[in-house]
Design a protein around this motif. Structure first.
Motif, short mmCIF file in Angstrom:
data_model
loop_
_atom_site.label_atom_id
_atom_site.label_comp_id
_atom_site.label_asym_id
_atom_site.label_seq_id
_atom_site.Cartn_x
_atom_site.Cartn_y
_atom_site.Cartn_z
N THR A 1 17.90 14.26 -11.74
CA THR A 1 17.24 14.97 -12.82
C THR A 1 16.53 14.04 -13.80
O THR A 1 16.22 14.43 -14.92
N ASP A 2 16.25 12.81 -13.37
CA ASP A 2 15.65 11.83 -14.28
C ASP A 2 14.32 12.32 -14.86
O ASP A 2 14.09 12.22 -16.06
N ILE B 1 20.25 22.14 -19.93
CA ILE B 1 20.14 21.56 -18.58
C ILE B 1 21.11 22.26 -17.64
O ILE B 1 20.74 22.66 -16.53
N MET C 1 14.80 15.22 -17.31
CA MET C 1 15.29 14.74 -18.59
C MET C 1 14.18 14.04 -19.38
O MET C 1 14.06 14.24 -20.59
N GLU D 1 13.31 15.57 -22.97
CA GLU D 1 13.59 14.68 -24.10
C GLU D 1 12.30 14.23 -24.78
O GLU D 1 12.22 14.17 -26.01
#
Length: 135
Positions: free
Chosen positions: A40-41, A28, A44, A48
């Motif tokens: 950056t939700d 990241i 991520m 993920e």
């Protein structure tokens, strides 16, 4: 951060993790030159989620490579396909055409003419052949 930007950064992260064996936080940091507006939700979530479901994604992806081995395709194409398969398999509310178009645009941006056609072909085959009640 716009979703398109998040997808672009997610492909870069997946590429870094695949190639350099770096951990997620380092990947990241490598792809974020500066803090993007909006956080950056989504980035991520994409990275993920793809990593969490990677065995399932790769198993499904291999079915549609037709004459190719996953390990033999270009690393950036593998990252693009893995991200697209994650979205198609685990985010049913996303329109399939959006995911397909975004993946093709990423391949055009980071690969050559043959790569974006390859990505389009693999994803189109998956969309045509999968049961409509997939996951």
């Amino acid at each position: 951060m716009k979703r398109r930007t998040a997808r672009e950064k997610a492909v870069q992260c997946l590429f870094q993790i695949d190639m350099s064996q770096v951990e997620l936080p380092e990947a990241i940091n490598l792809v974020l030159e500066e803090q993007e507006p909006g956080g950056t939700d989504y980035l991520m979530f994409l990275v993920e989620g793809t990593l969490k479901h990677l065995p399932q994604i790769d198993e499904e992806l291999k079915k549609y490579l037709r004459g190719w081995q996953l390990e033999r395709i270009a690393n950036v194409d593998r990252a693009i396909l893995r991200l697209a398969f994650f979205e198609l398999m685990f985010e049913p509310e996303l329109p399939e055409k959006v995911v397909l178009n975004e993946a093709v645009e990423l391949a055009k941006l980071y690969s050559d003419d043959q790569s974006y056609r390859f990505v389009n072909g693999v994803l189109s085959s998956f969309l045509q052949e999968r049961p409509q009640t997939q996951l």
